[in-house]
Motif scaffolding. Structure first.
Motif, PDB file in Angstrom:
ATOM      1  N   LEU A 136       0.799  -1.396  -0.039  1.00  0.00           N
ATOM      2  CA  LEU A 136      -0.120   0.164   0.022  1.00  0.00           C
ATOM      3  C   LEU A 136       0.856   1.128   0.146  1.00  0.00           C
ATOM      4  O   LEU A 136       0.450   2.254  -0.419  1.00  0.00           O
ATOM      5  CB  LEU A 136      -1.120   0.081   1.030  1.00  0.00           C
ATOM      6  N   ALA A 137       1.967   1.366   0.805  1.00  0.00           N
ATOM      7  CA  ALA A 137       2.804   2.409   0.979  1.00  0.00           C
ATOM      8  C   ALA A 137       3.455   2.415  -0.458  1.00  0.00           C
ATOM      9  O   ALA A 137       3.635   3.707  -0.871  1.00  0.00           O
ATOM     10  CB  ALA A 137       3.842   2.249   1.949  1.00  0.00           C
ATOM     11  N   LYS A 144       0.488  10.420  -8.220  1.00  0.00           N
ATOM     12  CA  LYS A 144       0.511  11.586  -7.966  1.00  0.00           C
ATOM     13  C   LYS A 144      -0.741  12.201  -7.048  1.00  0.00           C
ATOM     14  O   LYS A 144      -0.379  13.290  -6.417  1.00  0.00           O
ATOM     15  CB  LYS A 144       0.271  12.468  -9.385  1.00  0.00           C
ATOM     16  N   HIS A 145      -1.637  11.501  -7.061  1.00  0.00           N
ATOM     17  CA  HIS A 145      -2.887  11.833  -6.128  1.00  0.00           C
ATOM     18  C   HIS A 145      -3.377  10.396  -5.383  1.00  0.00           C
ATOM     19  O   HIS A 145      -3.558   9.793  -6.353  1.00  0.00           O
ATOM     20  CB  HIS A 145      -4.067  12.458  -6.821  1.00  0.00           C
ATOM     21  N   SER A 146      -3.804  10.564  -4.113  1.00  0.00           N
ATOM     22  CA  SER A 146      -4.010   9.394  -3.476  1.00  0.00           C
ATOM     23  C   SER A 146      -5.280   9.878  -2.639  1.00  0.00           C
ATOM     24  O   SER A 146      -5.594  10.715  -2.019  1.00  0.00           O
ATOM     25  CB  SER A 146      -2.921   8.846  -2.684  1.00  0.00           C
ATOM     26  N   TYR A 147      -6.137   8.813  -2.496  1.00  0.00           N
ATOM     27  CA  TYR A 147      -7.415   9.005  -1.838  1.00  0.00           C
ATOM     28  C   TYR A 147      -7.759   7.778  -0.839  1.00  0.00           C
ATOM     29  O   TYR A 147      -7.595   6.695  -1.204  1.00  0.00           O
ATOM     30  CB  TYR A 147      -8.512   9.048  -2.813  1.00  0.00           C
ATOM     31  N   ALA A 148      -8.312   8.181   0.412  1.00  0.00           N
ATOM     32  CA  ALA A 148      -8.575   7.025   1.283  1.00  0.00           C
ATOM     33  C   ALA A 148     -10.141   7.055   1.141  1.00  0.00           C
ATOM     34  O   ALA A 148     -10.591   8.291   1.653  1.00  0.00           O
ATOM     35  CB  ALA A 148      -7.898   7.086   2.543  1.00  0.00           C
ATOM     36  N   ILE A 149     -10.515   5.774   1.041  1.00  0.00           N
ATOM     37  CA  ILE A 149     -12.110   5.957   1.370  1.00  0.00           C
ATOM     38  C   ILE A 149     -12.448   5.547   2.919  1.00  0.00           C
ATOM     39  O   ILE A 149     -12.169   4.562   3.566  1.00  0.00           O
ATOM     40  CB  ILE A 149     -12.831   4.919   0.518  1.00  0.00           C
ATOM     41  N   VAL A 166       1.079   3.532   8.118  1.00  0.00           N
ATOM     42  CA  VAL A 166      -0.052   4.003   7.120  1.00  0.00           C
ATOM     43  C   VAL A 166       0.618   5.211   6.386  1.00  0.00           C
ATOM     44  O   VAL A 166       1.003   6.090   6.937  1.00  0.00           O
ATOM     45  CB  VAL A 166      -1.477   4.772   8.043  1.00  0.00           C
ATOM     46  N   PRO A 167       0.431   5.022   5.034  1.00  0.00           N
ATOM     47  CA  PRO A 167       0.962   6.384   4.254  1.00  0.00           C
ATOM     48  C   PRO A 167       0.151   7.419   4.520  1.00  0.00           C
ATOM     49  O   PRO A 167      -1.089   7.684   5.001  1.00  0.00           O
ATOM     50  CB  PRO A 167       0.952   5.918   2.711  1.00  0.00           C
ATOM     51  N   ALA A 188      -4.842  11.719  12.388  1.00  0.00           N
ATOM     52  CA  ALA A 188      -5.215  12.846  11.752  1.00  0.00           C
ATOM     53  C   ALA A 188      -4.207  13.400  10.971  1.00  0.00           C
ATOM     54  O   ALA A 188      -4.405  14.405   9.953  1.00  0.00           O
ATOM     55  CB  ALA A 188      -5.725  13.967  12.920  1.00  0.00           C
ATOM     56  N   SER A 189      -2.887  12.863  11.000  1.00  0.00           N
ATOM     57  CA  SER A 189      -1.888  13.569  10.295  1.00  0.00           C
ATOM     58  C   SER A 189      -1.669  12.628   9.037  1.00  0.00           C
ATOM     59  O   SER A 189      -0.502  12.717   8.060  1.00  0.00           O
ATOM     60  CB  SER A 189      -0.645  13.434  11.101  1.00  0.00           C
TER      61      SER A 189
END
Length: 469
Positions: A136-137, A144-149, A166-167, A188-189
């Motif tokens: 995953l990392a 270039k763009h990453s999204y977490a659902i 966690v990336p 949160a970071s």
């Protein structure tokens, strides 16, 4: 960005809210379709036709991923899906069947310009295995763009803990409601931006909220210095700390600030009344003034027996209290009955070390520990840190949005204590005072910019307050 004042639901509360929605006649798969469509809309608006790889886990979070993939493909996006294995729930299997494309192995799938993490969402109780976490990392790092659902995979949704590495994602799209880990550290970071997708969940009525901008009242035509609030600051050996608090209180709405000094110090604001109080008896006599609306003790107080005597005079004054710094340490050292002497729902403002010393042995997330501490102290807790939590004895709690990291400098806690004391004097409400003070400090820090010291912060308090009128 999170909506100020929005409800924040734990994993259990989210399951209950979903069950209420299902019981109302909305099928589970319909909710999955809503979630996937909402997420696809965000990804489409941001990424357009960029190549996209969607990682799907075995549960309903993975089902959301298959819905996202189908909708993006219908819009002409070159999208691929990679999964950890077979789908394990009825709705996720149905979503997978509706996906017309191939499903790749997550360990051999090639990277894409965009990555969507739909592996695991709310309710995860253990981390990803090392191989999957590393994969995953790797894929997130090459996008270039990453999204977490809902939330980044590997995160505990209630505590903010990363159960495995966690990336950091560009955007987290939470579903139905915010979760505690969207605000608590270190979770949160692990993303730069946060949005909440509406899927029909009723998240109202919860007891945890994101901190909202306060609505403050300006003085009225019949206001004077006493009915606006007389704030007393009990100083000690380190005059600088208590003077910082007094200066902050003078700019945070109080009509009259009185500094009860033991040690010599320079108060820059002539409007602050300096009263020499060399011992506990002088403190007691000065605090006998029934016009006093709030008393602050702790900043610069000291930790010896004489400091305790000064604190004890404040504790027995009968006035609403704010206790910070040395006052908390002195209380922690008084034994098992140390909290029994607290009256009038005090505001306590501990940082991590002070909290552990004053409330040893508490378990659970930061929110849960803050709530337990509020019950023990019969007061309002401002559990400070990058993820400041405010808790009241009735179980209501608020998490403040991430504030300026430049607040991590000496004296800012003294400023916050002064803001609390002034707002307590003005509102006569410990919960409102605590919430107002935390927001005002964060806004003052935002206005102060970079590399400020606590003294600089005080100058921006009036503008922060004016923004709330």
């Amino acid at each position: 960005m999170a909506i100020p004042g929005a409800s924040i639901l734990t994993a259990a509360e989210m399951r209950e809210a979903e069950q209420r929605l299902f019981a109302s006649g909305v099928p589970e798969f319909e909710v999955m379709e809503r979630a996937g469509a909402a997420c696809a809309e965000y990804i489409w608006r941001i990424g357009g036709h960029r190549s996209t790889l969607i990682l799907c886990g075995p549960g309903n979070n993975g089902g959301d991923g298959f819905v996202i993939a189908r909708i993006l493909k219908e819009r002409g996006v070159p999208v691929r899906v990679a999964a950890t294995g077979e789908s394990g729930t009825q709705s996720s299997r149905r979503a997978r069947e509706n996906w017309a494309g191939p499903v790749e192995d997550i360990f051999t799938a090639k990277p894409a310009l965009q990555l969507v993490d739909a592996l695991f969402g709310t309710g995860l109780t253990r981390g990803l295995d090392g191989k999957l976490a590393a994969r995953l990392a790797e894929l997130a790092g090459k996008a270039k763009h990453s999204y977490a659902i809902d939330m980044p995979s590997g995160m505990d949704s209630n505590s903010g803990k990363c159960l495995s590495p966690v990336p950091v994602f560009d955007l987290c799209i939470t579903l139905g409601s915010y979760k505690p880990s969207h605000f608590l550290q270190p979770g949160a970071s692990r993303f730069h931006d946060l949005v909440c997708a509406d899927i029909g969940i009723d998240a109202s009525g919860g007891s945890l909220h994101s901190l909202a901008k306060p609505r403050l009242q300006a003085p009225t035509a019949d206001s004077h210095k006493y009915n606006r609030g007389l704030t007393a600051i009990v100083g000690g050996y380190m005059a600088g700390a208590s003077i910082l608090a007094a200066e902050a209180a003078a700019r945070a709405g109080a009509g009259y600030v009185k500094y009860l000094g033991k040690a010599a110090g320079h108060v820059a604001t002539n409007a602050i009344v300096q009263t020499h109080a060399p011992d506990r008896y002088a403190v007691r006599d000065i605090l006998a003034d029934d016009r006093i609306s709030a008393v602050l003790a702790g900043p610069g107080l000291g930790r010896d027996e004489e400091a305790w005597n000064r604190l004890e005079s404040a504790l027995h004054s009968g006035h609403p209290l704010v206790l910070d710094a040395d006052a908390l340490v002195l209380l922690a050292d008084r034994g098992e009955d140390r909290l029994d002497i607290l009256m009038h729902r005090p505001i306590l403002t501990p940082h991590e070390g002070e909290f552990a010393r004053l409330f040893p042995g508490l378990k659970g997330s930061k929110v849960e520990r803050a709530r337990q501490a509020a019950v023990k102290a019969k007061g309002v807790i401002i559990y400070k840190g990058p993820d400041t939590v405010i808790a009241a004895p009735d179980g209501q709690a608020w998490i403040a949005p991430l504030a300026s990291p430049w607040l991590s400098t000496a004296g800012t806690g003294d400023v916050l204590a002064g803001l609390c004391a002034a707002q307590l004097a003005v509102t006569r409400d410990p919960v409102a005072a605590a919430r107002n003070a935390v927001w005002l400090q964060a806004e003052a820090a935002r206005r102060a910019g970079a590399a400020f010291v606590a003294d600089d912060l005080i100058a921006h308090v009036p503008a922060a307050l004016a923004a709330c009128l």
